[in-house]
Each structure stands twice: as structure tokens, then as C-alpha cells.
Scaffold this active site. Structure first.
Site, PDB file in Angstrom:
ATOM      1  CD  GLU A  44      36.959  44.028  23.748  1.00 23.98           C
ATOM      2  OE1 GLU A  44      36.691  44.549  24.834  1.00 23.98           O
ATOM      3  OE2 GLU A  44      37.623  44.619  22.852  1.00 23.98           O
ATOM      4  N   GLY A 190      57.523  61.530  30.206  1.00 24.60           N
ATOM      5  CA  GLY A 190      56.489  61.356  31.237  1.00 24.60           C
ATOM      6  C   GLY A 190      57.021  60.521  32.391  1.00 24.60           C
ATOM      7  CB  SER A 276      54.928  57.072  29.280  1.00 32.55           C
ATOM      8  OG  SER A 276      54.204  56.326  30.176  1.00 32.55           O
ATOM      9  CG  HIS A 456      61.683  37.770  63.051  1.00 27.46           C
ATOM     10  ND1 HIS A 456      62.213  39.001  62.709  1.00 27.46           N
ATOM     11  CD2 HIS A 456      62.739  36.973  63.385  1.00 27.46           C
ATOM     12  CE1 HIS A 456      63.532  38.957  62.838  1.00 27.46           C
ATOM     13  NE2 HIS A 456      63.867  37.732  63.244  1.00 27.46           N
TER      14      HIS A 456
HETATM   15  C1  LIG Z   1      51.357  50.177  30.456  1.00 27.64           C
HETATM   16  C2  LIG Z   1      50.208  50.156  31.429  1.00 27.64           C
HETATM   17  C3  LIG Z   1      50.384  49.589  32.668  1.00 27.64           C
HETATM   18  C4  LIG Z   1      49.336  49.548  33.571  1.00 27.64           C
HETATM   19  N1  LIG Z   1      49.551  48.982  34.794  1.00 27.64           N
HETATM   20  C5  LIG Z   1      48.546  48.927  35.688  1.00 27.64           C
HETATM   21  C6  LIG Z   1      48.731  48.296  36.945  1.00 27.64           C
HETATM   22  O1  LIG Z   1      49.807  47.784  37.247  1.00 27.64           O
HETATM   23  N2  LIG Z   1      47.684  48.262  37.797  1.00 27.64           N
HETATM   24  C7  LIG Z   1      46.475  48.813  37.490  1.00 27.64           C
HETATM   25  O2  LIG Z   1      45.556  48.757  38.310  1.00 27.64           O
HETATM   26  N3  LIG Z   1      46.260  49.422  36.300  1.00 27.64           N
HETATM   27  C8  LIG Z   1      47.262  49.482  35.399  1.00 27.64           C
HETATM   28  N4  LIG Z   1      47.046  50.061  34.174  1.00 27.64           N
HETATM   29  C9  LIG Z   1      45.712  50.651  33.896  1.00 27.64           C
HETATM   30  C10 LIG Z   1      44.711  49.588  33.474  1.00 27.64           C
HETATM   31  O3  LIG Z   1      45.189  48.902  32.347  1.00 27.64           O
HETATM   32  C11 LIG Z   1      43.372  50.247  33.165  1.00 27.64           C
HETATM   33  O4  LIG Z   1      42.981  51.026  34.272  1.00 27.64           O
HETATM   34  C12 LIG Z   1      42.293  49.214  32.896  1.00 27.64           C
HETATM   35  O5  LIG Z   1      42.625  48.423  31.787  1.00 27.64           O
HETATM   36  C13 LIG Z   1      40.945  49.905  32.661  1.00 27.64           C
HETATM   37  O6  LIG Z   1      39.976  48.941  32.411  1.00 27.64           O
HETATM   38  P1  LIG Z   1      38.686  49.269  31.527  1.00 27.64           P
HETATM   39  O7  LIG Z   1      37.884  48.022  31.506  1.00 27.64           O
HETATM   40  O8  LIG Z   1      38.058  50.500  32.001  1.00 27.64           O
HETATM   41  O9  LIG Z   1      39.245  49.605  30.080  1.00 27.64           O
HETATM   42  P2  LIG Z   1      40.136  48.809  29.035  1.00 27.64           P
HETATM   43  O10 LIG Z   1      41.039  47.846  29.723  1.00 27.64           O
HETATM   44  O11 LIG Z   1      40.748  49.846  28.175  1.00 27.64           O
HETATM   45  O12 LIG Z   1      39.091  47.950  28.219  1.00 27.64           O
HETATM   46  C14 LIG Z   1      38.114  48.521  27.418  1.00 27.64           C
HETATM   47  C15 LIG Z   1      37.713  47.514  26.380  1.00 27.64           C
HETATM   48  O13 LIG Z   1      36.555  47.984  25.709  1.00 27.64           O
HETATM   49  C16 LIG Z   1      36.663  47.685  24.340  1.00 27.64           C
HETATM   50  N5  LIG Z   1      35.763  48.612  23.628  1.00 27.64           N
HETATM   51  C17 LIG Z   1      35.828  49.963  23.586  1.00 27.64           C
HETATM   52  N6  LIG Z   1      34.802  50.465  22.906  1.00 27.64           N
HETATM   53  C18 LIG Z   1      34.059  49.419  22.495  1.00 27.64           C
HETATM   54  C19 LIG Z   1      32.862  49.319  21.741  1.00 27.64           C
HETATM   55  N7  LIG Z   1      32.234  50.405  21.286  1.00 27.64           N
HETATM   56  N8  LIG Z   1      32.374  48.090  21.492  1.00 27.64           N
HETATM   57  C20 LIG Z   1      33.014  46.981  21.956  1.00 27.64           C
HETATM   58  N9  LIG Z   1      34.153  47.025  22.673  1.00 27.64           N
HETATM   59  C21 LIG Z   1      34.656  48.232  22.949  1.00 27.64           C
HETATM   60  C22 LIG Z   1      38.137  47.846  24.041  1.00 27.64           C
HETATM   61  O14 LIG Z   1      38.510  47.125  22.884  1.00 27.64           O
HETATM   62  C23 LIG Z   1      38.762  47.281  25.312  1.00 27.64           C
HETATM   63  O15 LIG Z   1      39.038  45.907  25.201  1.00 27.64           O
HETATM   64  C24 LIG Z   1      48.069  50.096  33.235  1.00 27.64           C
HETATM   65  C25 LIG Z   1      47.878  50.649  31.960  1.00 27.64           C
HETATM   66  C26 LIG Z   1      48.934  50.682  31.072  1.00 27.64           C
HETATM   67  C27 LIG Z   1      48.717  51.273  29.714  1.00 27.64           C
END
Ligand SMILES: Cc1cc2nc3c(=O)[nH]c(=O)nc-3n(C[C@H](O)[C@H](O)[C@H](O)COP(=O)(O)OP(=O)(O)OC[C@H]3O[C@@H](n4cnc5c(N)ncnc54)[C@H](O)[C@@H]3O)c2cc1C
Length: 477
Positions: A44, A190, A276, A456
């Protein structure tokens, strides 16, 4: 970030699985895989927990809870509870939000360490033969190899040209959670799930909010009856919604704030612009040349229905692939790839029936077909709609806006058969969806579900009664 590895040695190391990205997709795969006995490395570059924990789901819901407390205090008099004039101490609000994030992030990191997942701090890049090169902030480099590799690099906020975030007047979700004050006026560009959550939070906190949406309606993908309730409730909060208008630019004003230009020459002065407009997959630098991993034109890592990339034993999950950008989908995909890697022949995820939850006020939750999409898919349907206004628990709470809508296949006798979709809007519906989600995914019929008893008085009675009403008989509704 500092050192590349928490491990004792940064020499070349080999693992069963190397995960790049420590968000929900990556850490779920690491936790689940480690619980199955795999030796796992997790790379990470920022903070374990990813978008969801640090600048997404968790802070957004935490601030929505502050907004809910403001509403509760505002209506305390209705319950005979007389409170002093209220105000929000934003410093305390933000400190509490951070404390929740820190506790959860610490918890995940401890869990990973307890399961002997080796954590690497740095930017990971996959090369040929499943060699992952890790470069730390200080330039220190390590290489690790895996029998398998998972790419879980997530996504970034989409930026509209001309609306680059400055952190104070123009923000995306990344900066929103660091605002130093509640704006008097806010424009949210958005009207999707995240935009509506921000608009709802700000309006309840006292901001005067306008949503500018380029599409003809907000919350695309939601059933029309559900959207109608949100529109009415947002109107009551004073949120102005302008749909079908595109923003064209903004001009900062002397002394702070900016004037947003949109539509056909219209303008709006505001103290804060929240951009957004969706998220773009992040895959830059995650894969170097010489692998079979391909990236689509839109930046998604390309995968098959089991999240396999074009490179043998390399999977990708979460926001970086073209599946719904939700944390629980990333969790599910993370677990799926572990089962696939272990040769357990998992079933592919049926993305048309996953749960959706939007935490604005009133909340929205659904799974499966909307009425319109069921008809488009050629189903003859029966629909049952019941409003929270007639539900005793909702009356007790003083939260009567909303409804439950069930879409079922029409049987020959005109009653409901298999449940195709469950759509809810109203108090705590994100916590009530699970019964409906199970019904849709288990392909349960109305008659089967109608046998089950709801407590209920409860909000979930509305789901039970909406189902009973499709059997040709009914109780209260
Ligand atoms: C404001 C907001 C509200 C949200 N609310 C919800 C919700 O209520 N419910 C829900 O289900 N989803 C919600 N989401 C969506 C959710 O946050 C994402 O779908 C989720 O975080 C995706 O997970 P991920 O592991 O794919 O990616 P991410 O959470 O983006 O994590 C990816 C990680 O990989 C790391 N990384 C990237 N490239 C590299 C590399 N080359 N080497 C090492 N590390 C790397 C990044 O630093 C990051 O920490 C929300 C998003 C936002 C922005």
C-alpha cells in the site's frame, strides 16, 4: 510512509499472493486469504483502508450522522424535550470523524498483522513473471514475487476541467472531509449517490444547497417512485435541484467564494463547490510492460467474470475494474478471487442483483430490477408499494417520508410470484434491505416470504406487509 516493509527483511521474498492496494478490495482478499492459510504480502502506497476508510464511505457516513443529530435536536421539541439553542462545533465534528477513521484503520491493520500478512509501504508495480517492484517514499526499493498477484489499485475522483480542486472553494470528496467550516452556500455538481449524500449532509448542517446535474434526473438507476420521495424530501430541506444543466466554468470572487456558470448562461454565487461527478479507475503505473494485463480506454483493468486479467494467476478487483464502484463489491470480489485461486470454482458475481445503499436523508436501498427495468427486460410484473406514513415505528420516530416497493413476476392468477426487485426509501432502509436482497437473490416467491413474521412495531414490517399485499390479501395496507 518511510520504509518499504514492515517485514524484518527487504530481500527478495516469495508469497502465495501479493496484493497491490490496501483498500477494501485488497485488504479483504488479504484477510480472507490469510484466514484460509495463504502467505500474503500487501503493498500500500498510502494508508491501509483506501478510499472507503479514509475519504469515502466511512467519513461520509460519519458526517451524515452529525447531520442526523442536528435533525434530532431540531425536532426534540416535538417529543417534549426542550433543548437550548443549538450550534455545531465543527472542530469536534471533524475530530470525531477522524477518531472513527483512525480506530477502524487501526483495527484493520491489527487484523492483517494478526493473520501474518506482510505489509509493504510503497508503490507496487507488477512486471513479468509476477514480480512486484515496490518503491517507498524514500526511494528504497524491494522486489517480491507471488504465485498469484492481485491488483486492487482503486479509483480517484473525476475532475471537471475548469473545476480543479483548491481545497477550500472547490473540492472533491478527497478534500471535502478536511473542510474547516460549514459553508453558508454550497453548489454540489453531480446528483449521484455521493453528490446526494453531500447535499443532504450540508443542508442538514444549515448550508443553503443547490445540486447541478447534467442528466435529466438525479439518482439515475433508482426506481422512479424512490427518486420522487428523495426529491420531495430534499425540497423540504431547502435543497434546490437543477437537472439537465451542465456547468461551464466558475469565476472566483474577491473576498472568497465563486460564481458558477451553468446551463444557458445562468450563474450562481456560492461559498463552496463540491465536484461529485463520479470516479475514474486508477491503474497508472500499477503494471509495467511485458505482462498480459490490459487496460481499457477508460482506464479499467480488464478482467473476465471471475476477475482474472489476461496474465495467468493475476486478478484485479474493486474500483479499478469495470464493476459497480462499491466497497462491498470490492469485498465480494476480493473473496471471490481467493476461492478461484484455491481452485474452488466459485460462481461469478451477479452484478444485476447486488445491494445498493445511499445514505442521504431519506436513505435509499435497493436490489434487483426497478419497475421500469423489469418491464424493459420483458417481465409481466405486479408491484406493491407501501408508505412509511402508515408504519407505527416510523410514526414513533417521526420519520414518515418514504416507501417500500416490491416488483414481482405476475402469476397467472394475477398475484405476485418470484420477487424481481426490492426498492426502499425512508428511515434506516440501508439496514432493512437485507431481507429484500436475500429474497431477490434466492429467487424467493411472494408466497414463501409471506410466511415469515416481522417484529412489531418495526420499520421492517413494511417489507412484510408489502409482500403480503401481493398474495391477493392484506393486513394494514
Ligand atoms: C465520498 C464517498 C463515499 C462512498 N460511500 C460508499 C458507501 O457508502 N458504500 C460503498 O459500498 N462504497 C462507497 N464508496 C465507494 C468505495 O469507497 C469504493 O468502492 C472502495 O473504496 C473501492 O475499494 P478498492 O479497494 O477497489 O479501492 P480504494 O479504496 O480506492 O483503494 C485502493 C488503494 O490502493 C492503493 N494503491 C493504488 N495504486 C497502488 C500502487 N501502485 N501501489 C500500492 N498501493 C496502491 C491506494 O493508495 C488505495 O489505498 C464511496 C466513495 C466515496 C468517494
Amino acid at each position: 510512509m518511510g520504509h518499504v516493509s514492515d517485514a524484518t527483511s527487504t530481500d527478495d521474498q516469495h508469497f502465495d499472493l501479493v496484493v497491490i492496494g490496501g483498500g477494501p478490495g485488497g485488504y479483504a482478499a488479504a484477510l480472507y486469504g490469510a484466514s484460509a492459510g495463504l502467505n500474503i504480502a500487501l503493498v500500500e502506497k498510502d494508508k491501509i483502508g483506501g478510499t472507503c476508510l479514509h475519504r469515502g464511505c466511512i467519513p461520509a457516513k460519519e458526517l451524515l450522522e452529525t447531520a442526523a443529530i442536528v435533525r434530532t435536536v431540531k425536532h426534540a421539541g416535538d417529543f417534549g424535550v426542550i433543548v437550548e439553542p443549538k450550534s455545531v462545533d465543527w472542530g469536534i465534528t471533524m475530530a470525531r470523524k477522524q477518531a472513527v477513521i483512525d480506530k477502524l484503520a487501526g483495527g484493520v491493520t491489527t487484523l492483517l498483522k494478526n493473520r501474518k500478512v506482510t505489509l509493504f509501504s510503497g508503490n507496487g508495480s507488477l512486471g513479468p513473471d509476477r514480480v512486484v517492484t515496490i518503491v517507498g517514499d524514500d526511494g528504497e526499493t524491494a522486489t517480491v514475487t507471488g504465485d498469484a498477484v492481485l491488483l486492487a489499485s482503486g479509483s480517484l475522483p473525476r475532475i471537471i476541467p475548469g473545476f480543479e480542486p483548491d481545497g477550500t472553494t472547490v473540492v472533491t470528496s478527497d478534500e471535502f472531509f478536511h473542510l474547516t467550516q460549514i459553508p453558508r452556500r454550497a453548489v454540489v455538481i453531480g446528483g449521484g449517490a455521493i453528490g446526494c449524500e453531500f447535499a443532504s449532509t450540508l443542508a442538514d448542517l444549515g448550508s443553503s444547497v443547490t445540486i447541478l446535474e447534467a442528466l435529466p434526473k438525479i439518482l439515475p438507476g433508482c426506481d422512479d417512485d424512490v427518486t420522487r420521495v428523495v426529491l420531495q424530501s430534499f425540497k423540504k430541506k431547502g435543497i434546490e435541484i437543477r437537472a439537465g444543466v451542465a456547468v461551464t466554468g466558475h469565476t472566483p470572487m474577491d473576498g472568497g467564494g465563486t460564481t458558477v456558470a451553468f446551463g444557458d448562461g445562468e450563474t450562481l454565487e456560492t461559498d463552496l463547490v463540491v465536484v461529485s461527478v463520479g470516479r475514474v479507475p486508477f491503474s497508472e503505473g500499477v503494471v509495467s510492460d511485458g505482462t498480459g494485463v490490459t487496460i481499457s480506454e477508460r482506464g479499467h483493468i480488464e478482467v473476465d467474470e471471475l476477475c482474472r486479467t489476461g496474465e495467468p494467476s493475476v486478478w484485479a478487483v474493486g474500483d479499478a475494474i469495470a464493476t459497480p464502484q462499491l466497497a462491498h463489491i470490492a469485498f465480494a470480489e476480493g473473496m471471490l478471487i481467493i476461492k478461484d485461486l484455491l481452485g474452488e470454482s466459485p460462481a461469478a458475481i451477479d452484478y444485476s442483483r447486488v445491494p445498493w445503499a445511499i445514505y442521504c436523508h431519506p436513505e435509499v436501498a435497493f436490489a434487483g430490477h426497478s419497475e421500469a427495468s423489469a418491464k424493459e427486460a420483458g417481465f409481466e410484473v405486479v408491484v406493491s408499494k407501501h408508505r412509511f406514513a402508515g408504519n407505527s415505528r416510523a410514526q414513533i420516530l417521526g420519520e414518515t417520508d418514504g416507501l417500500v416497493k416490491i416488483i414481482a413476476e405476475k402469476r397467472a392468477d394475477g398475484n405476485g410470484g418470484r420477487v424481481l426487485g426490492v426498492h426502499m426509501v425512508g428511515p434506516w432502509v440501508t439496514e432493512q434491505l437485507s431481507g429484500g436482497y436475500l429474497a431477490v437473490n434466492w429467487e424467493a416467491t411472494v408466497d414463501e416470504i409471506a410466511e415469515y413474521i416481522q417484529p412489531h412495531p418495526s420499520l421492517s414490517e413494511l417489507f412484510g406487509e408489502s409482500v403480503i399485499a401481493m398474495t391477493g390479501r392484506s393486513l394494514h395496507g
